[in-house]
Design a protein around this motif. Structure first.
Motif, PDB file in Angstrom:
ATOM      1  N   ARG A   1      -0.667  -4.567  -0.513  1.00 11.37           N
ATOM      2  CA  ARG A   1      -1.889  -5.285  -0.157  1.00 11.37           C
ATOM      3  C   ARG A   1      -2.873  -4.232   0.317  1.00 11.37           C
ATOM      4  N   PHE A   2      -4.131  -4.363  -0.090  1.00 19.77           N
ATOM      5  CA  PHE A   2      -5.122  -3.398   0.351  1.00 19.77           C
ATOM      6  C   PHE A   2      -6.510  -4.034   0.326  1.00 19.77           C
ATOM      7  N   VAL A   3      -7.425  -3.378   0.991  1.00 15.74           N
ATOM      8  CA  VAL A   3      -8.820  -3.808   1.020  1.00 15.74           C
ATOM      9  C   VAL A   3      -9.608  -2.854   0.144  1.00 15.74           C
ATOM     10  N   ASP A   4     -10.333  -3.397  -0.828  1.00 12.96           N
ATOM     11  CA  ASP A   4     -11.092  -2.537  -1.730  1.00 12.96           C
ATOM     12  C   ASP A   4     -12.460  -2.211  -1.132  1.00 12.96           C
ATOM     13  N   GLY A   5     -13.280  -1.498  -1.877  1.00 14.30           N
ATOM     14  CA  GLY A   5     -14.557  -1.022  -1.355  1.00 14.30           C
ATOM     15  C   GLY A   5     -15.609  -2.079  -1.138  1.00 14.30           C
ATOM     16  N   THR A   6     -15.349  -3.317  -1.607  1.00 12.25           N
ATOM     17  CA  THR A   6     -16.277  -4.421  -1.351  1.00 12.25           C
ATOM     18  C   THR A   6     -15.845  -5.253  -0.152  1.00 12.25           C
ATOM     19  N   GLY A   7     -14.678  -4.919   0.430  1.00 12.87           N
ATOM     20  CA  GLY A   7     -14.150  -5.703   1.543  1.00 12.87           C
ATOM     21  C   GLY A   7     -13.241  -6.830   1.100  1.00 12.87           C
ATOM     22  N   ALA A   8     -12.907  -6.892  -0.185  1.00 13.89           N
ATOM     23  CA  ALA A   8     -11.993  -7.922  -0.688  1.00 13.89           C
ATOM     24  C   ALA A   8     -10.550  -7.504  -0.458  1.00 13.89           C
ATOM     25  N   VAL A   9      -9.698  -8.475  -0.108  1.00 14.81           N
ATOM     26  CA  VAL A   9      -8.273  -8.214   0.066  1.00 14.81           C
ATOM     27  C   VAL A   9      -7.586  -8.418  -1.280  1.00 14.81           C
ATOM     28  N   VAL A  10      -6.859  -7.416  -1.709  1.00  7.91           N
ATOM     29  CA  VAL A  10      -6.196  -7.446  -3.010  1.00  7.91           C
ATOM     30  C   VAL A  10      -4.691  -7.352  -2.795  1.00  7.91           C
ATOM     31  N   LYS A  11      -3.954  -8.180  -3.518  1.00  4.66           N
ATOM     32  CA  LYS A  11      -2.492  -8.162  -3.450  1.00  4.66           C
ATOM     33  C   LYS A  11      -1.940  -7.925  -4.840  1.00  4.66           C
ATOM     34  N   ASN A  12      -1.043  -6.993  -4.946  1.00  4.72           N
ATOM     35  CA  ASN A  12      -0.408  -6.722  -6.235  1.00  4.72           C
ATOM     36  C   ASN A  12       0.350  -7.967  -6.705  1.00  4.72           C
ATOM     37  N   GLY A  13       0.028  -8.423  -7.927  1.00  7.74           N
ATOM     38  CA  GLY A  13       0.698  -9.593  -8.458  1.00  7.74           C
ATOM     39  C   GLY A  13       0.076 -10.895  -8.023  1.00  7.74           C
ATOM     40  N   GLY A  14      -0.915 -10.832  -7.135  1.00 11.86           N
ATOM     41  CA  GLY A  14      -1.574 -12.044  -6.665  1.00 11.86           C
ATOM     42  C   GLY A  14      -2.976 -12.137  -7.225  1.00 11.86           C
ATOM     43  N   ARG A  15      -3.973 -11.897  -6.362  1.00 17.38           N
ATOM     44  CA  ARG A  15      -5.361 -11.966  -6.788  1.00 17.38           C
ATOM     45  C   ARG A  15      -5.629 -10.977  -7.920  1.00 17.38           C
ATOM     46  N   VAL A  16      -6.289 -11.417  -8.967  1.00 18.17           N
ATOM     47  CA  VAL A  16      -6.656 -10.551 -10.086  1.00 18.17           C
ATOM     48  C   VAL A  16      -8.103 -10.128  -9.919  1.00 18.17           C
ATOM     49  N   MET A  17      -8.337  -8.826  -9.854  1.00 23.08           N
ATOM     50  CA  MET A  17      -9.687  -8.335  -9.652  1.00 23.08           C
ATOM     51  C   MET A  17     -10.481  -8.407 -10.952  1.00 23.08           C
ATOM     52  N   LYS A  18     -11.686  -8.803 -10.861  1.00 17.76           N
ATOM     53  CA  LYS A  18     -12.557  -8.847 -12.028  1.00 17.76           C
ATOM     54  C   LYS A  18     -12.687  -7.450 -12.634  1.00 17.76           C
ATOM     55  N   ASN A  19     -12.504  -7.378 -13.945  1.00 21.75           N
ATOM     56  CA  ASN A  19     -12.677  -6.144 -14.710  1.00 21.75           C
ATOM     57  C   ASN A  19     -11.614  -5.082 -14.441  1.00 21.75           C
ATOM     58  N   VAL A  20     -10.539  -5.422 -13.714  1.00 22.32           N
ATOM     59  CA  VAL A  20      -9.473  -4.435 -13.524  1.00 22.32           C
ATOM     60  C   VAL A  20      -8.128  -5.011 -13.951  1.00 22.32           C
ATOM     61  N   THR A  21      -8.125  -6.139 -14.641  1.00 18.52           N
ATOM     62  CA  THR A  21      -6.886  -6.698 -15.138  1.00 18.52           C
ATOM     63  C   THR A  21      -6.175  -5.678 -16.016  1.00 18.52           C
ATOM     64  N   GLY A  22      -4.879  -5.527 -15.794  1.00 13.14           N
ATOM     65  CA  GLY A  22      -4.107  -4.575 -16.575  1.00 13.14           C
ATOM     66  C   GLY A  22      -3.779  -3.301 -15.822  1.00 13.14           C
ATOM     67  N   TYR A  23      -4.474  -3.010 -14.711  1.00  7.99           N
ATOM     68  CA  TYR A  23      -4.141  -1.843 -13.916  1.00  7.99           C
ATOM     69  C   TYR A  23      -2.846  -2.102 -13.145  1.00  7.99           C
ATOM     70  N   ASP A  24      -1.977  -1.109 -13.061  1.00  6.95           N
ATOM     71  CA  ASP A  24      -0.799  -1.187 -12.208  1.00  6.95           C
ATOM     72  C   ASP A  24      -1.238  -0.751 -10.812  1.00  6.95           C
ATOM     73  N   LEU A  25      -1.547  -1.723  -9.985  1.00  8.77           N
ATOM     74  CA  LEU A  25      -2.122  -1.411  -8.680  1.00  8.77           C
ATOM     75  C   LEU A  25      -1.179  -0.606  -7.808  1.00  8.77           C
ATOM     76  N   VAL A  26       0.129  -0.890  -7.919  1.00  8.77           N
ATOM     77  CA  VAL A  26       1.096  -0.144  -7.122  1.00  8.77           C
ATOM     78  C   VAL A  26       1.018   1.340  -7.458  1.00  8.77           C
ATOM     79  N   LYS A  27       1.065   1.659  -8.740  1.00  8.15           N
ATOM     80  CA  LYS A  27       1.047   3.065  -9.150  1.00  8.15           C
ATOM     81  C   LYS A  27      -0.289   3.726  -8.818  1.00  8.15           C
ATOM     82  N   LEU A  28      -1.374   2.976  -8.894  1.00 11.84           N
ATOM     83  CA  LEU A  28      -2.681   3.542  -8.580  1.00 11.84           C
ATOM     84  C   LEU A  28      -2.812   3.880  -7.100  1.00 11.84           C
ATOM     85  N   MET A  29      -2.303   3.022  -6.238  1.00 10.29           N
ATOM     86  CA  MET A  29      -2.465   3.252  -4.808  1.00 10.29           C
ATOM     87  C   MET A  29      -1.568   4.373  -4.294  1.00 10.29           C
ATOM     88  N   ALA A  30      -0.390   4.551  -4.900  1.00  9.58           N
ATOM     89  CA  ALA A  30       0.518   5.616  -4.472  1.00  9.58           C
ATOM     90  C   ALA A  30      -0.062   6.963  -4.879  1.00  9.58           C
TER      91      ALA A  30
END
Length: 367
Positions: free
Chosen positions: A123-152
């Motif tokens: 779970r993380f907060v992006d640069g707009t202040g939105a809370v993002v959860k891997n496997g939960g909320r899908v971010m507009k225009n970033v569908t398909g990114y592996d958020l876990v691998k990106l954050m590590a």
């Protein structure tokens, strides 16, 4: 600014008047420009299921607290996260969020994988202040990114972690370390390579002041057999001693993990990631005062003269060199992270634009 909840973190980011320098436990001494955003208050273990080998905790949770809970159930973080306080001369408390942000991975990476390989969710907060959860909320225009691998390993440049979910593994019954003294870099890499390609399931291969070290872990009978067989295979490199004392074995690998050989020693510290077979040649060109090899030679720690640009000394090579410890003057002159090829830099910039459109997270850290 210090926040103590994910809600406070999101609000702080939404209302940010300028850039933030993200700080968890404050142990790594690495950060960008701007006001310090202290997230160490977002702490606590939220779920631990030993039977499912899963730990979920808030990002500011001290690493030592998590390891104590795991130890009580005979489990551990298999990737062996390092403690850099002695290396960097910092204080503070290592946290799970900082560990993930740095993709901190110790000697066991050669067998168990890196921190990102044990990371199940974020779970993380992006640069707009939105809370993002891997496997939960899908971010507009970033569908398909592996958020876990990106954050590590993103070092807080894509978002601020608030919670991490990790795979854990059982602690083995025993371990042993084979020690070969007197090898130079070329022979040490050859010995480590032979050990790693053997069928004996090596969980650590390093070379430094203590000699060339090969670790084997598991059930006692299996460890005894594998250690004896591997010692015979490596005998052509020199006398092989087998250390079985648990405290001594743990101390040897803690020293490798934390680069203890450089603690309190003057000089800049660089971290070189290269093909093991090329490591000795690069070390010879580097002018390093002292060297520690890990990951069978794929990771090299170099103690360099102060202010020297290791990349300039090496010239073009396949791999990357990271400046870990240096004076502020040197850091202002030499970029900490290896400059990326143009195509990769364009991809990185695109990712930062998607996740942090205002450019408020650790600006300047990654170039």
């Amino acid at each position: 600014m210090r926040v103590s909840s994910e809600i406070e973190l999101a609000e702080a980011v939404r209302s940010a008047p300028g850039p933030f320098r993200i700080r968890g436990g404050g142990t790594r001494g690495v950060g960008g420009e701007g006001e310090v955003l202290d997230v160490s208050g977002i702490a606590g273990i939220t779920l631990y299921e030993p039977g499912a080998l899963t730990l979920v905790a808030k990002a500011g949770t001290p690493l030592a607290e998590a390891e104590a809970v795991l130890r009580a159930e005979g489990q551990r973080l298999a990737f062996e996260p390092a403690d850099w306080r002695g290396l960097l001369g910092t204080s503070g408390v290592p946290t799970l969020g900082g560990m993930v942000a740095a993709n901190a991975s110790g000697p066991r990476r050669v067998q168990a994988g890196a921190c990102r390989d044990a990371l199940l969710g974020v779970r993380f907060v992006d640069g707009t202040g939105a809370v993002v959860k891997n496997g939960g909320r899908v971010m507009k225009n970033v569908t398909g990114y592996d958020l876990v691998k990106l954050m590590a390993g993103s070092w807080g440049t894509l978002g601020v972690l608030s919670e991490v979910s990790l795979k854990v593994l059982p602690v083995p019954e025993t371990s042993a370390t084979l020690v070969i003294g007197g090898l130079d870099g070329v022979a040490a890499v050859a010995a480590m390579t032979e050990a790693l390609v053997s069928p004996y399931d090596v969980t650590g291969a390093a070379h430094g002041p203590e000699g060339t070290l090969i670790r084997i872990e598991g059930f006692a009978q299996s460890v005894a057999y594998r250690a004896a067989e591997l010692a015979g295979r490596l005998a052509r490199f020199g006398t092989v001693e087998v250390e079985r004392d648990p405290m001594l074995v743990a101390g040897l690998w803690r020293g490798v993990r934390d680069v203890a050989a450089f603690h309190g020693v003057a000089g800049d510290v660089w971290r070189l990631s290269v093909k093991p077979s090329e490591a000795p040649g690069l070390v010879a060109r580097s002018g390093a005062r002292q060297v520690v090899y890990d990951w069978g030679g794929g990771l090299v720690w170099l103690l360099m003269p102060e202010g020297q640009d290791l990349r300039a000394s090496l010239g073009p090579f396949a791999g990357h060199a990271t400046l870990i410890r240096a004076s502020e003057e040197t850091r202002a002159r030499i970029q900490a992270f290896q400059p990326e090829p143009p195509a990769v830099a364009a991809l990185s910039q695109g990712l930062r634009q998607r996740f942090d459109p205002k450019g408020i997270f650790n600006p300047g850290l990654m170039g």
